[in-house]
Design a protein around this motif. Structure first.
Motif, PDB file in Angstrom:
ATOM      1  N   ASP A 115       0.835  -1.204   0.000  1.00 16.80           N
ATOM      2  CA  ASP A 115       0.000   0.000   0.000  1.00 16.80           C
ATOM      3  C   ASP A 115       0.872   1.256   0.000  1.00 16.80           C
ATOM      4  O   ASP A 115       0.469   2.304  -0.523  1.00 16.80           O
ATOM      5  CB  ASP A 115      -0.917  -0.008   1.220  1.00 16.80           C
ATOM      6  CG  ASP A 115      -2.153   0.845   1.022  1.00 16.80           C
ATOM      7  OD1 ASP A 115      -2.410   1.289  -0.115  1.00 16.80           O
ATOM      8  OD2 ASP A 115      -2.876   1.073   2.003  1.00 16.80           O
ATOM      9  N   ARG A 119      -8.681  -2.898   3.683  1.00 17.65           N
ATOM     10  CA  ARG A 119      -8.090  -1.676   4.237  1.00 17.65           C
ATOM     11  C   ARG A 119      -7.093  -1.040   3.283  1.00 17.65           C
ATOM     12  O   ARG A 119      -6.860   0.173   3.342  1.00 17.65           O
ATOM     13  CB  ARG A 119      -7.386  -1.981   5.563  1.00 17.65           C
ATOM     14  CG  ARG A 119      -8.307  -2.372   6.694  1.00 17.65           C
ATOM     15  CD  ARG A 119      -7.596  -2.315   8.044  1.00 17.65           C
ATOM     16  NE  ARG A 119      -6.382  -3.113   8.075  1.00 17.65           N
ATOM     17  CZ  ARG A 119      -6.343  -4.412   8.363  1.00 17.65           C
ATOM     18  NH1 ARG A 119      -7.460  -5.059   8.635  1.00 17.65           N
ATOM     19  NH2 ARG A 119      -5.199  -5.067   8.375  1.00 17.65           N
ATOM     20  N   SER A 130      -5.541   0.860   0.350  1.00 13.34           N
ATOM     21  CA  SER A 130      -6.172   1.941  -0.417  1.00 13.34           C
ATOM     22  C   SER A 130      -6.170   1.675  -1.917  1.00 13.34           C
ATOM     23  O   SER A 130      -6.876   2.346  -2.668  1.00 13.34           O
ATOM     24  CB  SER A 130      -5.456   3.268  -0.128  1.00 13.34           C
ATOM     25  OG  SER A 130      -4.135   3.261  -0.647  1.00 13.34           O
ATOM     26  N   ARG A 182      -8.602   5.672  -5.026  1.00 14.22           N
ATOM     27  CA  ARG A 182      -8.493   5.564  -3.567  1.00 14.22           C
ATOM     28  C   ARG A 182      -9.726   6.156  -2.896  1.00 14.22           C
ATOM     29  O   ARG A 182     -10.253   5.605  -1.925  1.00 14.22           O
ATOM     30  CB  ARG A 182      -7.232   6.290  -3.069  1.00 14.22           C
ATOM     31  CG  ARG A 182      -5.929   5.615  -3.398  1.00 14.22           C
ATOM     32  CD  ARG A 182      -4.799   6.178  -2.544  1.00 14.22           C
ATOM     33  NE  ARG A 182      -4.617   7.601  -2.708  1.00 14.22           N
ATOM     34  CZ  ARG A 182      -3.821   8.166  -3.627  1.00 14.22           C
ATOM     35  NH1 ARG A 182      -3.159   7.393  -4.476  1.00 14.22           N
ATOM     36  NH2 ARG A 182      -3.680   9.463  -3.686  1.00 14.22           N
ATOM     37  N   THR A 183     -10.166   7.290  -3.421  1.00  9.29           N
ATOM     38  CA  THR A 183     -11.328   7.969  -2.842  1.00  9.29           C
ATOM     39  C   THR A 183     -12.585   7.123  -2.996  1.00  9.29           C
ATOM     40  O   THR A 183     -13.375   6.981  -2.051  1.00  9.29           O
ATOM     41  CB  THR A 183     -11.522   9.341  -3.504  1.00  9.29           C
ATOM     42  OG1 THR A 183     -10.336  10.127  -3.346  1.00  9.29           O
ATOM     43  CG2 THR A 183     -12.695  10.079  -2.890  1.00  9.29           C
ATOM     44  N   LYS A 201     -12.828   3.854  -3.397  1.00  8.30           N
ATOM     45  CA  LYS A 201     -12.780   2.636  -2.568  1.00  8.30           C
ATOM     46  C   LYS A 201     -13.093   2.958  -1.115  1.00  8.30           C
ATOM     47  O   LYS A 201     -13.908   2.266  -0.481  1.00  8.30           O
ATOM     48  CB  LYS A 201     -11.405   1.977  -2.683  1.00  8.30           C
ATOM     49  CG  LYS A 201     -11.252   0.749  -1.792  1.00  8.30           C
ATOM     50  CD  LYS A 201      -9.975  -0.013  -2.076  1.00  8.30           C
ATOM     51  CE  LYS A 201      -9.845  -1.233  -1.167  1.00  8.30           C
ATOM     52  NZ  LYS A 201      -8.683  -2.085  -1.496  1.00  8.30           N
ATOM     53  N   LYS A 202     -12.483   3.993  -0.584  1.00 12.18           N
ATOM     54  CA  LYS A 202     -12.712   4.340   0.820  1.00 12.18           C
ATOM     55  C   LYS A 202     -14.159   4.776   1.037  1.00 12.18           C
ATOM     56  O   LYS A 202     -14.799   4.395   2.029  1.00 12.18           O
ATOM     57  CB  LYS A 202     -11.761   5.435   1.276  1.00 12.18           C
ATOM     58  CG  LYS A 202     -11.824   5.696   2.789  1.00 12.18           C
ATOM     59  CD  LYS A 202     -10.754   6.643   3.248  1.00 12.18           C
ATOM     60  CE  LYS A 202     -10.681   6.692   4.765  1.00 12.18           C
ATOM     61  NZ  LYS A 202     -11.953   6.926   5.437  1.00 12.18           N
TER      62      LYS A 202
END
Length: 268
Positions: free
Chosen positions: A57, A103, A105, A216-217, A219-220
């Motif tokens: 990551d 978890r 990213s 990343r945005t 997925k989170k």
């Protein structure tokens, strides 16, 4: 100066039952289960897999991570004897370790074939995408041992397919073929066994073309709002959209769209 030691470094020095390959040109890392013939996942291996996902990551060479295996089977599950030998404290960390792909990213793909049982299924469920071959059989067989799934399997599966189907799989220790898993939305594709690697390669190549910041945005946001009421999920989506609005990648994407050229995303 005081020298600090991190236990993860020791974990990463001698990988147990798997290896890691990084292809910087393709911005890809492969975590390869390699304990033939069934790729049983040992207790120590769970800690190592978590540490490897955390290390990848942070690795700037890697945009996408693939979890795959050597041989005919992804994994027949965990080391059964290890459960009796492990301490209660260690066992309590099983779900945390196996949740490492979620978890992380970065996008994580599980390439499944043959047996994908127990913890093999659970860690695949923690990935973002599952590609199954026509030989794949998914199962959570813990009831046959007088147990239940202990690494998030029943919880994640219920979110995907509902309580009725999850009870049918868990309480009967049913084996679900790859095609059925795809029809249920557990896998994103089910391909001929000989085409599994090509399908995985194609998905990696597709994913690395997008903005790493936007991915990343996304997925989170999706992970964080899985259990949120609709109004809260929409509110959080709006905040994420607003933050990306000022990013260099968004500006590049808009300019490339109008110029009819391929965007050059940098993750900023």
């Amino acid at each position: 100066m005081t020298t600090l030691n991190h236990p993860a470094q020791e974990l990463l020095s001698r990988l147990d039952g798997f290896r890691v390959e990084i292809d910087a040109d393709r911005k890809r890392a492969d975590i390869i289960l390699d304990r033939p013939p069934f790729n049983i996942i040992a207790m120590a291996q769970r800690d190592q897999l978590r540490a490897v996902f955390e290390a990848l990551d942070e690795d700037p060479r890697v945009r996408v991570i693939v979890l795959r295996s050597i041989g005919e089977h992804f994994s027949s599950g965990g080391d059964i004897k290890g459960f009796l030998e492990a301490t209660p404290e260690h066992v309590s960390k099983l779900a945390w370790n196996i949740a490492a792909p979620a978890r992380c990213s970065k996008p994580v793909i599980a390439a499944n074939r043959g047996y994908c049982f127990g913890v093999g299924f659970e860690i695949s469920l923690a990935c973002d995408f599952r590609i199954a071959s026509e030989t794949t059989l998914y199962a959570l067989p813990e009831q046959k041992l007088g147990q239940i799934p202990g690494s998030g399997g029943s919880a994640r599966l219920q979110k995907m397919v509902g309580v009725g189907r999850t009870k049918d799989i868990v309480m009967r220790s049913r084996r679900i073929p790859g095609k059925q898993a795809c029809d249920w939305g557990v896998a994103v594709a089910c391909v001929a066994d000989a085409e599994l690697e090509a399908a995985t390669d194609a998905l990696v190549a597709e994913l690395v073309e997008f903005s790493p910041l936007a991915q990343r945005t996304a997925k989170k946001l999706l992970n964080d709002t899985e259990d949120a009421p609709l109004a809260i999920a929409i509110e959080l989506e709006g905040h994420c959209y607003s933050r990306l609005r000022s990013s260099e990648d968004f500006r590049e994407g808009v300019e490339a769209f109008h110029a009819k050229r391929k965007p050059n995303f940098t993750g900023r």
